[in-house]
Design a protein around this motif. Structure first.
Motif, PDB file in Angstrom:
ATOM      1  N   PRO A  47       0.818  -1.224   0.000  1.00  0.00           N
ATOM      2  CA  PRO A  47       0.000   0.000   0.000  1.00  0.00           C
ATOM      3  C   PRO A  47       0.850   1.273   0.000  1.00  0.00           C
ATOM      4  O   PRO A  47       0.597   2.200  -0.772  1.00  0.00           O
ATOM      5  N   LEU A  48       1.896   1.295   0.822  1.00  0.00           N
ATOM      6  CA  LEU A  48       2.740   2.495   0.857  1.00  0.00           C
ATOM      7  C   LEU A  48       3.475   2.685  -0.469  1.00  0.00           C
ATOM      8  O   LEU A  48       3.509   3.790  -1.031  1.00  0.00           O
ATOM      9  N   ALA A  49       4.056   1.625  -0.990  1.00  0.00           N
ATOM     10  CA  ALA A  49       4.836   1.743  -2.232  1.00  0.00           C
ATOM     11  C   ALA A  49       3.940   2.112  -3.421  1.00  0.00           C
ATOM     12  O   ALA A  49       4.377   2.802  -4.339  1.00  0.00           O
ATOM     13  N   GLU A  50       2.678   1.671  -3.388  1.00  0.00           N
ATOM     14  CA  GLU A  50       1.759   2.057  -4.475  1.00  0.00           C
ATOM     15  C   GLU A  50       1.463   3.563  -4.402  1.00  0.00           C
ATOM     16  O   GLU A  50       1.316   4.220  -5.426  1.00  0.00           O
ATOM     17  N   LYS A  51       1.386   4.110  -3.172  1.00  0.00           N
ATOM     18  CA  LYS A  51       1.184   5.567  -3.046  1.00  0.00           C
ATOM     19  C   LYS A  51       2.401   6.308  -3.604  1.00  0.00           C
ATOM     20  O   LYS A  51       2.273   7.315  -4.295  1.00  0.00           O
ATOM     21  N   PHE A  71      13.871   3.951  -3.934  1.00  0.00           N
ATOM     22  CA  PHE A  71      14.407   3.069  -2.894  1.00  0.00           C
ATOM     23  C   PHE A  71      13.534   3.050  -1.640  1.00  0.00           C
ATOM     24  O   PHE A  71      13.501   2.039  -0.933  1.00  0.00           O
ATOM     25  N   ALA A  72      12.823   4.143  -1.371  1.00  0.00           N
ATOM     26  CA  ALA A  72      11.891   4.119  -0.227  1.00  0.00           C
ATOM     27  C   ALA A  72      10.788   3.095  -0.520  1.00  0.00           C
ATOM     28  O   ALA A  72      10.433   2.268   0.334  1.00  0.00           O
ATOM     29  N   ALA A  73      10.261   3.154  -1.740  1.00  0.00           N
ATOM     30  CA  ALA A  73       9.219   2.189  -2.126  1.00  0.00           C
ATOM     31  C   ALA A  73       9.780   0.767  -2.082  1.00  0.00           C
ATOM     32  O   ALA A  73       9.137  -0.171  -1.604  1.00  0.00           O
ATOM     33  N   ARG A  74      11.007   0.620  -2.560  1.00  0.00           N
ATOM     34  CA  ARG A  74      11.632  -0.720  -2.613  1.00  0.00           C
ATOM     35  C   ARG A  74      11.865  -1.281  -1.213  1.00  0.00           C
ATOM     36  O   ARG A  74      11.669  -2.485  -0.976  1.00  0.00           O
ATOM     37  N   ALA A  75      12.283  -0.430  -0.288  1.00  0.00           N
ATOM     38  CA  ALA A  75      12.547  -0.908   1.078  1.00  0.00           C
ATOM     39  C   ALA A  75      11.285  -1.515   1.680  1.00  0.00           C
ATOM     40  O   ALA A  75      11.314  -2.590   2.298  1.00  0.00           O
ATOM     41  N   ASP A  76      10.162  -0.821   1.486  1.00  0.00           N
ATOM     42  CA  ASP A  76       8.888  -1.325   2.023  1.00  0.00           C
ATOM     43  C   ASP A  76       8.474  -2.608   1.295  1.00  0.00           C
ATOM     44  O   ASP A  76       8.039  -3.585   1.924  1.00  0.00           O
TER      45      ASP A  76
END
Ligand code: Z5A
Length: 208
Positions: A47-51, A71-76
């Motif tokens: 959900p976070l990475a889709e946002k 990379f923030a999206a990737r970490a999640d």
């Protein structure tokens, strides 16, 4: 009995090369009794990475900010989706991963590769795709296909030909450096021929 080892397979390539159209077919082809096949994508997959995906595809930002958002999206995504799936023995089929950052932000937007590799080592120190399928085709083929879809292009797809050529060349350098992991698929071929190349590129993983 311990769970069978999961596999991490990524799909890469310039926009319009045809990854998305092959993804459901590859997932179906990899199905085997008792095997979970998880299909996911980057940026996205939680959900976070889709946002963050919605944000980064729409909002203009400088290349460094873009790299950090990827990379923030990737970490999640790695922590919440990919690692747990691999740990339970699933095969994970991911539309884009860190090679996209190397090609788009690194080769395309000239963010230093050393920075991208440092972020990768920090975000997924023990995780590397078992196999990467690089869908490769010319600018002409890719644009023709994207135009034929009739949909609005996102800000990456509206980039110049020069940008596209740098991204494609970046991908080809990655493939030349890691030929065992990254298999180049001639995506300009008709669908059936592309599928035959995909089957050959995954055969030794114990797929089917
Ligand atoms: N990005 C980044 O910059 N950095 C990163 O770290 C990450 C991503 C992870 C994600 O957008 C964007 O984010 C992406 C890079 C950037 N930039 N772009 N553009 P996305 O996931 O929405 O976009 P995409 O990955 O490029 O997907 P796409 O536009 O859907 O392209 P595709 O998957 O390669 O193509 P397709 O949709 O499968 O095919 C396009 C059309 O061609 C379609 O009508 C097909 O039916 C047709 N097609 C496909 N193959 C054939 C063959 N063989 N013959 C005939 N017709 C075909």
């Amino acid at each position: 009995m311990p769970a069978a080892k999961g596999r991490f397979i990524t799909l890469e390539g310039v926009d319009g090369a045809g990854k998305s159209v092959h993804l459901p077919w590859i997932a179906h082809w990899l199905q085997a009794p008792g095997r979970e096949v998880l299909v996911t994508r980057e940026p996205g997959g939680t959900p976070l990475a889709e946002k963050l995906r919605t944000l980064v595809l729409a909002e203009a930002m400088d290349p460094l900010s873009e790299t950090l958002v990827m990379f923030a999206a990737r970490a999640d995504h790695v922590a919440r989706t990919i690692q747990p799936a691999l740990a339970r023995g699933a095969w994970v089929l991911c539309d884009r991963f860190t090679d996209s950052t190397c090609a788009y932000q690194g080769a395309g937007k000239r963010v230093p590769q050393t920075l991208i590799l440092r972020l990768a080592r920090y975000v997924h120190p023990d995780l590397q795709p078992d196999r990467t399928l690089l869908f490769d085709c010319s600018f002409e083929v890719s644009r023709q296909r994207l135009q034929a879809t009739g949909r609005d292009l996102d800000r990456f797809e509206r980039e110049t030909r020069e940008f596209f050529d740098r991204v494609r060349a970046g991908y080809r350098r990655l493939a030349a450096a890691e030929p065992e992991r990254i298999r180049v698929i001639d995506a300009a071929q008709p669908l059936e021929h592309v599928r035959a190349q995909v089957r050959a590129a995954l055969a030794d993983l114990g797929g089917r």
